[in-house]
Write a protein that holds these residues in place. Structure first.
Motif, PDB file in Angstrom:
ATOM      1  N   PRO A  58       0.835  -1.270   0.064  1.00  0.00           N
ATOM      2  CA  PRO A  58       0.059   0.109   0.016  1.00  0.00           C
ATOM      3  C   PRO A  58       0.714   1.158  -0.047  1.00  0.00           C
ATOM      4  CG  PRO A  58       0.056  -0.907   2.210  1.00  0.00           C
ATOM      5  CD  PRO A  58       0.958  -1.926   1.175  1.00  0.00           C
ATOM      6  N   ALA A  59       0.310   2.350  -0.360  1.00  0.00           N
ATOM      7  CA  ALA A  59       0.918   3.610  -0.401  1.00  0.00           C
ATOM      8  C   ALA A  59       1.886   4.113   1.068  1.00  0.00           C
ATOM      9  CB  ALA A  59       0.215   4.583  -0.944  1.00  0.00           C
ATOM     10  N   ASP A  60       0.900   3.624   2.130  1.00  0.00           N
ATOM     11  CA  ASP A  60       1.404   3.746   3.387  1.00  0.00           C
ATOM     12  C   ASP A  60       1.194   2.859   4.344  1.00  0.00           C
ATOM     13  OD1 ASP A  60      -1.397   4.059   3.010  1.00  0.00           O
ATOM     14  OD2 ASP A  60      -1.736   5.341   4.895  1.00  0.00           O
ATOM     15  N   PRO A  61       2.216   1.944   4.160  1.00  0.00           N
ATOM     16  CA  PRO A  61       2.118   0.443   4.755  1.00  0.00           C
ATOM     17  C   PRO A  61       1.874   0.754   6.417  1.00  0.00           C
ATOM     18  CG  PRO A  61       3.951   0.391   3.554  1.00  0.00           C
ATOM     19  CD  PRO A  61       3.284   1.861   3.452  1.00  0.00           C
ATOM     20  N   GLN A  62       0.987   0.007   7.096  1.00  0.00           N
ATOM     21  CA  GLN A  62       0.795  -0.089   8.426  1.00  0.00           C
ATOM     22  C   GLN A  62       0.777  -1.432   9.249  1.00  0.00           C
ATOM     23  OE1 GLN A  62       0.104   2.604  10.130  1.00  0.00           O
ATOM     24  NE2 GLN A  62       0.047   4.047   8.282  1.00  0.00           N
ATOM     25  N   PRO A  63       1.203  -1.659  10.370  1.00  0.00           N
ATOM     26  CA  PRO A  63       1.361  -2.949  10.703  1.00  0.00           C
ATOM     27  C   PRO A  63      -0.115  -3.566  10.760  1.00  0.00           C
ATOM     28  CG  PRO A  63       2.404  -1.145  12.402  1.00  0.00           C
ATOM     29  CD  PRO A  63       1.586  -0.609  11.103  1.00  0.00           C
ATOM     30  N   ASN A  64       0.266  -4.917  10.380  1.00  0.00           N
ATOM     31  CA  ASN A  64      -1.311  -5.899  10.475  1.00  0.00           C
ATOM     32  C   ASN A  64      -2.227  -5.277   9.414  1.00  0.00           C
ATOM     33  OD1 ASN A  64      -0.757  -5.290  13.875  1.00  0.00           O
ATOM     34  ND2 ASN A  64      -0.560  -7.330  13.257  1.00  0.00           N
ATOM     35  N   ASP A  65      -1.818  -4.732   8.374  1.00  0.00           N
ATOM     36  CA  ASP A  65      -2.534  -4.725   7.074  1.00  0.00           C
ATOM     37  C   ASP A  65      -3.151  -6.088   6.751  1.00  0.00           C
ATOM     38  OD1 ASP A  65      -2.567  -1.944   6.741  1.00  0.00           O
ATOM     39  OD2 ASP A  65      -1.035  -1.737   5.407  1.00  0.00           O
ATOM     40  N   GLU A  66      -4.118  -6.102   6.145  1.00  0.00           N
ATOM     41  CA  GLU A  66      -4.780  -7.274   5.741  1.00  0.00           C
ATOM     42  C   GLU A  66      -5.266  -7.201   4.335  1.00  0.00           C
ATOM     43  OE1 GLU A  66      -7.176 -10.793   7.674  1.00  0.00           O
ATOM     44  OE2 GLU A  66      -8.206  -9.061   7.451  1.00  0.00           O
ATOM     45  N   PHE A  67      -4.927  -8.106   3.466  1.00  0.00           N
ATOM     46  CA  PHE A  67      -4.892  -8.024   1.856  1.00  0.00           C
ATOM     47  C   PHE A  67      -6.011  -9.034   1.251  1.00  0.00           C
ATOM     48  CE2 PHE A  67      -0.680  -6.759   2.977  1.00  0.00           C
ATOM     49  CZ  PHE A  67      -0.701  -5.304   2.555  1.00  0.00           C
ATOM     50  N   LYS A  68      -6.697  -8.582   0.437  1.00  0.00           N
ATOM     51  CA  LYS A  68      -7.793  -9.457  -0.239  1.00  0.00           C
ATOM     52  C   LYS A  68      -6.982  -9.622  -1.591  1.00  0.00           C
ATOM     53  CE  LYS A  68     -12.307  -9.368  -2.281  1.00  0.00           C
ATOM     54  NZ  LYS A  68     -13.623  -8.478  -2.247  1.00  0.00           N
ATOM     55  N   VAL A  69      -6.728 -11.093  -1.970  1.00  0.00           N
ATOM     56  CA  VAL A  69      -5.753 -11.279  -3.282  1.00  0.00           C
ATOM     57  C   VAL A  69      -6.944 -12.085  -3.956  1.00  0.00           C
ATOM     58  CG1 VAL A  69      -4.198 -12.407  -4.131  1.00  0.00           C
ATOM     59  CG2 VAL A  69      -3.981 -11.380  -1.866  1.00  0.00           C
ATOM     60  N   LEU A  70      -7.131 -11.558  -5.274  1.00  0.00           N
ATOM     61  CA  LEU A  70      -7.663 -12.104  -6.460  1.00  0.00           C
ATOM     62  C   LEU A  70      -6.941 -12.715  -7.560  1.00  0.00           C
ATOM     63  CD1 LEU A  70     -10.959  -9.655  -6.526  1.00  0.00           C
ATOM     64  CD2 LEU A  70     -10.982 -11.705  -5.519  1.00  0.00           C
ATOM     65  N   LEU A  71      -7.096 -14.071  -7.841  1.00  0.00           N
ATOM     66  CA  LEU A  71      -6.480 -14.496  -8.904  1.00  0.00           C
ATOM     67  C   LEU A  71      -7.400 -14.771 -10.061  1.00  0.00           C
ATOM     68  CD1 LEU A  71      -4.106 -17.098  -6.901  1.00  0.00           C
ATOM     69  CD2 LEU A  71      -3.547 -14.787  -7.847  1.00  0.00           C
ATOM     70  N   SER A  72      -7.066 -14.650 -11.251  1.00  0.00           N
ATOM     71  CA  SER A  72      -7.543 -14.944 -12.304  1.00  0.00           C
ATOM     72  C   SER A  72      -6.983 -15.316 -13.594  1.00  0.00           C
ATOM     73  CB  SER A  72      -8.619 -13.715 -12.690  1.00  0.00           C
ATOM     74  OG  SER A  72      -7.946 -12.585 -13.023  1.00  0.00           O
ATOM     75  N   GLY A  73      -7.616 -15.516 -14.640  1.00  0.00           N
ATOM     76  CA  GLY A  73      -6.753 -15.896 -15.921  1.00  0.00           C
ATOM     77  C   GLY A  73      -6.946 -17.659 -16.127  1.00  0.00           C
TER      78      GLY A  73
END
Length: 518
Positions: free
Chosen positions: A452-467
Motif C-alpha cells: 500500500p502507499a502507506d504500509p501499516q502494521p497488521n494490514d490485511e490484503f484481499k487477493v484475487l487470482l484470475s486467468g
C-alpha cells in the motif's frame, strides 16, 4: 447454580440458564396460568441498591411493551434477599444457538437489526444504556419475533453488593475495555458487532487461524482488525454500514441506534425488500410536545414514563451534541436534507454533551457523569452471561438520542438516512489507496508482490487470482505481501489486491497485473 427461590404464586419447573451474576429459571405462574422465565441475581444487595433496582425495574417495565423488548411482568426481592424479574418465557432456539451452527440469511439479519435498533433507541430515549448487546441477549418469542433482553441488572446491585460488572469482550467497543462508557454509540457498536456475528458465524474478531483468548481479542478490537466477511450474498453496502458502526473512533460511528436502523433499511431497499419498520417509544422530555415525522419506515410514539427520584439522580447517557434543528433527519436544517447548512452539511455542536434531566421548560440543569462506575469495566471478570432483562440498568434521568447529525458528516460517516442509494464502498473518504502490484520471475515460476502507499502494521490484503492459468477460487485473505504461483507455458495468471486496516473501509482493488508462463 444457586437454588431457585420460593416466590409466592409461582412453581419452579426447571433451570433455563446460568451465569456468573444471575440464573434464569422457568416457573409456572398460578394466576394467570402460564409459563414464565424468572431471572434471579446470585447476590443479595443492601437496602439502597435493592431500592434502586426496584426503581429502575419500574421504569423499564413501562417500556417493556415495546414489540422488540422482552416483556417484564413483575419484579421483586425474594425472602432470602435476592432481586428477581419475572419475564415472558421465550423457548429456544435463539439466534445465539443458531448462528454458530449456520450463519443467518441476510434478509433475517437486516430484519433483526432494524427491530433491535428500535428497542435500543427506545431505551436510549428513556436514559437507559444497555451495555451488553450480543447474540445471547436477543431471544425469540413463540411467534419468532426477536426480543432484546438483559439490560445489565448486575451493575445496579453490583455497585455496592455484587462486585464489579462483567464484560462481554467479543462484542465490546474499544473504549469499554479500559473504562466504563456512557456514550450511546457504544451500544451502536455492540449492535453492529452482533449483526456481523450473525452473518459470519462467530464473533467479529474471532479467527480460526489464531488464538482467541481474551487478550488476543482485545488487541484486535483496539486495532480494529475485523475478521473479513467472506459471503458473496452479503452486499458491500451492508458490510460498509456495519464496519462504519464498528469504527475504533467513536465519532465515526452513526450517532444513534435510529441512524443505524435507517441505514439498515437503506440496504433492505437496495435489495428490493420491504423495509422493516422502525418503531420507537419516545420517553424523552420533549416527546409529548414535539411533532414526530412518522412515515412508512418509522413510527415514533411519545410515551409518559414516571422517573423515580433514585433513578433521576444517576448519570445520564452521553450523546453527541446537537441543536434543536438537527433532532429529526427530515428537518430542513438536518443533515442530508435540502436545507442543511454549514461546511459539513449540518447544524449542531461539535462535541458531546449530557441531556438535561427535564425539558427545556423544566429548568433542570444538565447532569454530569459520576465516578462510581469508572473502575467497573476492568478485566478479571469473565464474559458475563445474561444478568438482567429488558431494562434493569437505567444510567440516568430521561434523555433522548439523535436521529441525525454528527461532526463527521462531511466524511460521509453518518450514512444515508432516507432511502438514497448506499455509498460506493470504494469511494468512502476513510478508505486507504489501492496497493501497487508488481510481478517478477521467469519461465513457469512467478512472484506477485504488493504494497500500500502507506504500509501499516497488521494490514490485511484481499487477493484475487484470475486467468486461464488458475482454477476459479474465492478471494484469499492474508497479511503476506507476496504470492508465488506456477504458470503453465502459454497460460495467463492475473492478480488484483485490496487492503483493509483498523476495521475501516477496504481500499479499491488494484490495477490488474498479469504474467504469461513460458
Amino acid at each position: 447454580m444457586q437454588h431457585p427461590p420460593q416466590i409466592p404464586g409461582f412453581t419452579f419447573v426447571d433451570l433455563v440458564g446460568e451465569g456468573g451474576f444471575a440464573d434464569v429459571f422457568r416457573y409456572q405462574q398460578e394466576l394467570p396460568t402460564r409459563q414464565v422465565a424468572i431471572k434471579v441475581l446470585r447476590s443479595s444487595g443492601d437496602a439502597a441498591s435493592i431500592e434502586l433496582f426496584r426503581a429502575e425495574a419500574n421504569v423499564m417495565a413501562q417500556l417493556s411493551n415495546h414489540p422488540s423488548i422482552v416483556p417484564i411482568y413483575q419484579a421483586g426481592v425474594s425472602s432470602d434477599g435476592r432481586a428477581f424479574l419475572v419475564m415472558e418465557y421465550c423457548p429456544p432456539p435463539h439466534v445465539a444457538q443458531r448462528y454458530r451452527t449456520r450463519p443467518l440469511a441476510v434478509a433475517e439479519v437486516l430484519d433483526i437489526g432494524v427491530k433491535i435498533a428500535s428497542a435500543v433507541e427506545t431505551a436510549h430515549r428513556a436514559g437507559i444504556l444497555h451495555r451488553d448487546i450480543k447474540p445471547h441477549n436477543i431471544l425469540t418469542s413463540t411467534f419468532g419475533v426477536p426480543l432484546l433482553t438483559d439490560f445489565g441488572i448486575a451493575s445496579v446491585v453490583g455497585e455496592t453488593g455484587a462486585g464489579a460488572q462483567g464484560l462481554s469482550i467479543p462484542w465490546s467497543p474499544p473504549e469499554a475495555l479500559s473504562a466504563d462508557s456512557h456514550d450511546v454509540r457504544s451500544d451502536v457498536y455492540s449492535l453492529a458487532a452482533t449483526l456481523y456475528s450473525l452473518l459470519i458465524g462467530h464473533p467479529p474478531f474471532e479467527r480460526r487461524d489464531a488464538p482467541n483468548d481474551n487478550a488476543s481479542l482485545m488487541t484486535r478490537i483496539e486495532r480494529g482488525q475485523l475478521t473479513p466477511l467472506r459471503r458473496p450474498d452479503v452486499p458491500a453496502s451492508l458490510v460498509d454500514v456495519l464496519r462504519r458502526a464498528m469504527s475504533v473512533e467513536v465519532d465515526r460511528r452513526p450517532v444513534s441506534a435510529m441512524v443505524l436502523g435507517r441505514q439498515l433499511q437503506d440496504v433492505q431497499i437496495e435489495l428490493r425488500q420491504s423495509p422493516t419498520r422502525l418503531e420507537v417509544m419516545d420517553a424523552s422530555p420533549s416527546a409529548l410536545v414535539e411533532e414526530h415525522p412518522n412515515d412508512a419506515r418509522t413510527l415514533v410514539r411519545p410515551v409518559s414514563v414516571i422517573i423515580p427520584a433514585a433513578v433521576h439522580e444517576r448519570p445520564g447517557p452521553l450523546q453527541p451534541g446537537r441543536d434543536e434543528d438537527t433532532r429529526h433527519p427530515d428537518h430542513p436544517g438536518a443533515p442530508g436534507s435540502s436545507g442543511s447548512t454549514g461546511a459539513s452539511g449540518h447544524v449542531g455542536h461539535s462535541g458531546p454533551r449530557y441531556p438535561s434531566g427535564r425539558s427545556a421548560t423544566g429548568g433542570s440543569a444538565p447532569r454530569h457523569p459520576g465516578p462510581q462506575r469508572a473502575t467497573q469495566r476492568r478485566l478479571g471478570v469473565p464474559a458475563r452471561i445474561g444478568i438482567g432483562v429488558a431494562g434493569a440498568v437505567l444510567a440516568g434521568a430521561v434523555g433522548y438520542a439523535l436521529l441525525a447529525g454528527s461532526p463527521d458528516d462531511a466524511r460521509g460517516d453518518a450514512g444515508t438516512l432516507r432511502g438514497e442509494d448506499p455509498p460506493d464502498p470504494e469511494a468512502l473518504a476513510d478508505a486507504p489507496p489501492a496497493p501497487v502490484v508488481t510481478a517478477s520471475g521467469k519461465g513457469a515460476r512467478w512472484t506477485f508482490a504488493w504494497a500500500p502507499a502507506d504500509p501499516q502494521p497488521n494490514d490485511e490484503f484481499k487477493v484475487l487470482l484470475s486467468g486461464n492459468g488458475v482454477q476459479p477460487t474465492p478471494p484469499e485473505y492474508t497479511e503476506a505481501t507476496s504470492k508465488t504461483v506456477t504458470v503453465a507455458p502459454g497460460a495467463t495468471v492475473c492478480v488484483r489486491v485490496a487492503v483493509s486496516r483498523k476495521g475501516g473501509e477496504p481500499s479499491a482493488l488494484s490495477e490488474q497485473t498479469c504474467v504469461v508462463g513460458r
